[in-house]
Design a protein around this motif. Structure first.
Motif, PDB file in Angstrom:
ATOM      1  N   ALA A 157       0.595  14.134   8.714  1.00 28.63           N
ATOM      2  CA  ALA A 157       2.056  14.091   8.584  1.00 28.63           C
ATOM      3  C   ALA A 157       2.484  14.312   7.132  1.00 28.63           C
ATOM      4  N   ILE A 158       1.771  13.709   6.205  1.00 25.95           N
ATOM      5  CA  ILE A 158       2.078  13.890   4.776  1.00 25.95           C
ATOM      6  C   ILE A 158       1.943  15.360   4.395  1.00 25.95           C
ATOM      7  N   LEU A 159       0.845  15.975   4.822  1.00 27.73           N
ATOM      8  CA  LEU A 159       0.600  17.378   4.494  1.00 27.73           C
ATOM      9  C   LEU A 159       1.612  18.303   5.175  1.00 27.73           C
ATOM     10  N   GLU A 160       1.998  17.997   6.407  1.00 26.87           N
ATOM     11  CA  GLU A 160       3.017  18.811   7.090  1.00 26.87           C
ATOM     12  C   GLU A 160       4.325  18.782   6.308  1.00 26.87           C
ATOM     13  N   ARG A 161       4.713  17.607   5.834  1.00 21.23           N
ATOM     14  CA  ARG A 161       5.944  17.499   5.037  1.00 21.23           C
ATOM     15  C   ARG A 161       5.800  18.249   3.712  1.00 21.23           C
ATOM     16  N   TYR A 162       4.678  18.051   3.047  1.00 23.05           N
ATOM     17  CA  TYR A 162       4.469  18.660   1.729  1.00 23.05           C
ATOM     18  C   TYR A 162       4.474  20.185   1.805  1.00 23.05           C
ATOM     19  N   TYR A 163       3.837  20.741   2.834  1.00 19.42           N
ATOM     20  CA  TYR A 163       3.715  22.194   2.946  1.00 19.42           C
ATOM     21  C   TYR A 163       4.822  22.845   3.778  1.00 19.42           C
ATOM     22  N   ALA A 164       5.792  22.079   4.234  1.00 20.13           N
ATOM     23  CA  ALA A 164       6.862  22.624   5.080  1.00 20.13           C
ATOM     24  C   ALA A 164       7.569  23.803   4.421  1.00 20.13           C
ATOM     25  N   ASP A 165       7.801  23.741   3.127  1.00 20.79           N
ATOM     26  CA  ASP A 165       8.489  24.836   2.423  1.00 20.79           C
ATOM     27  C   ASP A 165       7.525  25.681   1.583  1.00 20.79           C
ATOM     28  N   LYS A 166       6.215  25.551   1.863  1.00 25.46           N
ATOM     29  CA  LYS A 166       5.187  26.287   1.119  1.00 25.46           C
ATOM     30  C   LYS A 166       4.292  27.091   2.059  1.00 25.46           C
ATOM     31  N   GLY A 167       4.836  27.509   3.174  1.00 28.77           N
ATOM     32  CA  GLY A 167       4.060  28.312   4.115  1.00 28.77           C
ATOM     33  C   GLY A 167       3.470  27.542   5.278  1.00 28.77           C
ATOM     34  N   GLY A 168       3.689  26.250   5.324  1.00 34.87           N
ATOM     35  CA  GLY A 168       3.226  25.451   6.450  1.00 34.87           C
ATOM     36  C   GLY A 168       1.777  24.989   6.332  1.00 34.87           C
ATOM     37  N   LEU A 169       1.378  24.252   7.315  1.00 33.92           N
ATOM     38  CA  LEU A 169       0.035  23.668   7.357  1.00 33.92           C
ATOM     39  C   LEU A 169      -0.898  24.634   8.064  1.00 33.92           C
ATOM     40  N   ASN A 170      -1.852  25.191   7.323  1.00 36.95           N
ATOM     41  CA  ASN A 170      -2.830  26.097   7.928  1.00 36.95           C
ATOM     42  C   ASN A 170      -4.178  25.385   8.047  1.00 36.95           C
ATOM     43  N   GLU A 171      -5.175  26.080   8.547  1.00 38.89           N
ATOM     44  CA  GLU A 171      -6.481  25.467   8.783  1.00 38.89           C
ATOM     45  C   GLU A 171      -7.088  24.897   7.497  1.00 38.89           C
ATOM     46  N   GLY A 172      -7.000  25.633   6.404  1.00 41.42           N
ATOM     47  CA  GLY A 172      -7.544  25.163   5.132  1.00 41.42           C
ATOM     48  C   GLY A 172      -6.840  23.914   4.648  1.00 41.42           C
ATOM     49  N   ARG A 173      -5.533  23.923   4.684  1.00 43.48           N
ATOM     50  CA  ARG A 173      -4.759  22.758   4.228  1.00 43.48           C
ATOM     51  C   ARG A 173      -4.998  21.549   5.126  1.00 43.48           C
TER      52      ARG A 173
END
Length: 160
Positions: A106-122
């Motif tokens: 959830a933290i990563l989804e929020r953090y990357y929401a405006d940076k291309g989203g949560l991909n497999e690497g992230r």
């Protein structure tokens, strides 16, 4: 009259993980930073080991240092790339599976929401040994990991 026992000295060990450190491509800056932080806490840094991105070496260092110290810290190997194997090695050493931590996701989804989203690497940065707690990270969103007296931190000094 019996003299009081001397105050207990708490000890810690640090495992710096990464081929880039051993090759000289990257200069370690974590040892001094971690040692200073521990000193302020009244904990003596008793030993530092620098190990390659090799699971067997991480496990051997972890097993040896956990037996001799009150705390063990690691830096490096918890990022998004294929050679970030610290979580897997720690889980193997402790005999637990690797899981996706729901709060980390959830933290990563929020953090990357405006940076291309949560991909497999992230999403790899949400992987933890089962039973682990998260260490908040204000710098990059990717949390550190705590499991008992073991602390897994990023290899980048300003994130650690």
């Amino acid at each position: 009259m019996v003299s009081p026992a001397p105050p207990r000295i708490w000890t810690a060990a640090l495992i710096v993980i990464g081929d880039e450190i051993l090759s000289g491509r990257t200069h370690d800056k974590n040892i001094a930073q971690v040692a200073s932080w521990l000193q302020v806490q009244g904990i003596r840094l008793a030993e530092v080991r620098v190990v390659a991105d090799v699971a067997a070496r991480i496990i051997a260092a972890l097993d040896a240092l956990r037996a001799e110290n009150d705390y063990v810290f690691t830096t490096g190997g918890i990022g998004p790339t294929h050679d970030d194997i610290t979580v897997d090695a720690v889980a193997e050493a402790l005999g637990v599976p690797v899981v996706i931590h729901p709060q980390a996701r959830a933290i990563l989804e929020r953090y990357y929401a405006d940076k291309g989203g949560l991909n497999e690497g992230r999403l790899r940065m949400a992987r933890v040994p089962e039973g682990a707690e998260l260490i908040p990270n204000r710098m990059s969103g990717a949390p550190g990991i705590r499991l008992g007296n073991l602390f897994l931190m990023a290899g980048v000094p300003h994130i650690t």
